[in-house]
Design a protein around this motif. Structure first.
Motif, mmCIF file in Angstrom:
data_model
loop_
_atom_site.group_PDB
_atom_site.id
_atom_site.type_symbol
_atom_site.label_atom_id
_atom_site.label_comp_id
_atom_site.label_asym_id
_atom_site.label_seq_id
_atom_site.Cartn_x
_atom_site.Cartn_y
_atom_site.Cartn_z
ATOM 1 N N THR A 1 -3.408 6.242 3.471
ATOM 2 C CA THR A 1 -4.557 5.565 2.862
ATOM 3 C C THR A 1 -4.945 4.295 3.606
ATOM 4 N N ASP A 2 -4.147 3.865 4.575
ATOM 5 C CA ASP A 2 -4.458 2.644 5.314
ATOM 6 C C ASP A 2 -5.299 2.977 6.548
ATOM 7 N N THR B 1 -10.244 -5.197 2.084
ATOM 8 C CA THR B 1 -10.884 -5.080 3.393
ATOM 9 C C THR B 1 -10.580 -6.328 4.211
ATOM 10 N N ARG C 1 -5.776 -1.411 -9.791
ATOM 11 C CA ARG C 1 -5.713 -1.193 -8.347
ATOM 12 C C ARG C 1 -6.980 -1.743 -7.702
ATOM 13 N N THR D 1 -12.073 -5.080 -3.736
ATOM 14 C CA THR D 1 -12.927 -4.225 -4.548
ATOM 15 C C THR D 1 -12.081 -3.554 -5.606
ATOM 16 N N THR E 1 -9.612 -1.371 6.171
ATOM 17 C CA THR E 1 -9.477 -1.307 4.718
ATOM 18 C C THR E 1 -8.227 -0.541 4.317
ATOM 19 N N THR F 1 -6.577 1.033 0.754
ATOM 20 C CA THR F 1 -7.107 1.407 -0.553
ATOM 21 C C THR F 1 -6.015 1.609 -1.591
ATOM 22 N N HIS F 2 -6.431 1.494 -2.850
ATOM 23 C CA HIS F 2 -5.599 1.808 -4.007
ATOM 24 C C HIS F 2 -4.321 0.966 -4.078
ATOM 25 N N ARG G 1 -10.850 -1.061 -8.353
ATOM 26 C CA ARG G 1 -11.043 0.346 -8.631
ATOM 27 C C ARG G 1 -11.146 0.594 -10.140
ATOM 28 N N ASP H 1 -9.094 -2.063 -3.595
ATOM 29 C CA ASP H 1 -9.170 -1.864 -2.143
ATOM 30 C C ASP H 1 -9.280 -3.238 -1.493
ATOM 31 N N SER I 1 0.839 -1.193 0.000
ATOM 32 C CA SER I 1 0.000 0.000 0.000
ATOM 33 C C SER I 1 0.876 1.246 0.000
#
Length: 378
Positions: free
Chosen positions: A145-146, A214, A210, A199, A162, A164-165, A201, A212, A139
């Motif tokens: 972003t974490d 969870t 990219r 998920t 979660t 992300t990216h 992106r 996400d 990440s």
């Protein structure tokens, strides 16, 4: 009149690794030949649209025949013991070919993040990443972003929340994230097979996906203690900047080559458009842009190979110069190809998307210049 004296943290002599030798030239020729055969623009676009988003066959060849995962890993950890100069060559050529394979994510960031763990306590994860059987993603550890918390248990750590990216997160077997613990932040690597939701992106660059991730009581191994987390995350951030600078240099190289070829063969008013002075000047400017990017990225790689601790300024300069170079070269390539260059089907647009995606990953040139200002104390 007083003068401002600034102590610049820059080596006073050129690093020996700055001058390429026969081994580096052979490596470049081998990787370029392989990617020319298996990673042409149509092949790239085809595999980018598949479920995996890359070619498993080409990835296996890169791992087994070109040793991309082990090239810069120390010998005592299962690698070949080379440095960032050799890895930079691979990344340049991957940028030239717009390769979709997870060299940047797994072979560079993933492998080096896992090197932070105690060799006796990584559960064989590093070995799996090095032999290509496991894919790792990391990440944006310094970007906030974490949103992950870690819970200590008798059997180890469990992650909640979660991240992300994550580049390549949709297919990764191992995810390296930062998480808040009761005593502070640590870096963690999820265990292969850990339960998590992915998920995908929607991204500008389809060749670099990219996702996400969870976590819900996902088992993980701690890579760092609380005291070492910030320094390790900063080091990985610099490595990511340098890796993308090398890749961006390869992008500029291929875009200039592509545009010169077009200028030689596209006729207007009975002459190749490359014979017109206005086009010549723009192509000459692109060549200067390429040489600036090469100088910045290869110098930073050589400094990093010699001493990563003294490479911060060189890496920041490479980030600023090479980011601007890739975006500028892509825009110029589209313009100089005329009407056909403005169609989405033209290869220049795929390079433009990668350049913009790289800029989003590690920040634009202004962010890197702000880092330079901080490093030199202004």
């Amino acid at each position: 009149m007083s003068s401002l004296a600034i102590e610049v943290p820059w080596p006073r002599t050129d690093p020996p690794a700055l001058t390429p030798g026969p081994e580096q030239s052979d490596l470049r020729a081998a990787i370029r030949g392989l990617l020319a055969e298996h990673s042409g623009i149509e092949q790239v676009r085809t595999v980018a649209s598949t479920g995996l988003g890359y070619s498993p066959q080409l990835w296996k060849t890169l791992v087994d025949d070109m040793s991309v995962t082990t090239l810069s890993v120390p010998e005592d950890r299962g690698g070949l013991g080379y440095g960032m100069v050799e890895l930079g060559i691979v990344l340049e050529e991957c940028g030239r070919a717009l390769a979709c394979e997870p060299v940047y994510t797994s072979a560079v960031l993933g492998a080096h993040a896992l090197l932070s763990a105690d060799p006796s306590d990584d559960g064989g994860v590093l070995a799996g990443v090095l032999d290509g059987s496991l894919l790792a993603t990391v990440s944006a550890l310094s970007a906030g972003t974490d949103h992950v918390h870690a819970e200590p248990t008798r059997g180890g750590w469990l992650l909640h929340g979660t991240a992300t990216h994550l580049v390549g997160g949709g297919n990764a077997d191992v995810a390296v994230v930062s998480a808040q613990c009761p005593d502070g932040r640590r870096l963690f690597a999820t265990r292969p097979g850990a339960p998590l939701a992915r998920t995908e992106r929607r991204v500008l660059d389809p060749t670099r996906r990219r996702a996400d991730l969870t976590f819900d009581r996902s088992p993980a191994n701690a890579l760092t203690d609380v005291d070492a987390t910030a320094a390790t995350a900063a080091r990985l951030g610099e490595l990511a900047t340098l890796a993308l600078a090398c890749e961006n240099t390869g992008i500029v190289d291929r875009l200039l080559e592509m545009t010169v070829e077009y200028a030689r063969t596209r006729y207007q008013f009975g002459r190749p458009i490359g014979s017109f002075q206005a086009v010549k000047h723009r192509l000459a400017d692109l060549l200067v842009t390429l040489e600036r990017a090469r100088s910045a990225s290869r110098y930073a790689a050589a400094i990093y190979a010699q001493d990563p601790g003294s490479a911060s300024l060189a890496v920041a300069v490479a980030g600023a110069v090479c980011t601007d170079a890739a975006v500028h070269a892509a825009a110029e390539a589209i313009q100089l190809h005329g009407g056909v260059g403005f169609t989405w089907e033209h290869p220049a647009h795929s390079y433009f998307r990668r350049a913009m995606g790289n800029e989003a990953l590690q920040g634009d040139s202004r962010a890197h210049r702000a880092r330079i200002a901080t490093l030199i104390g202004i």
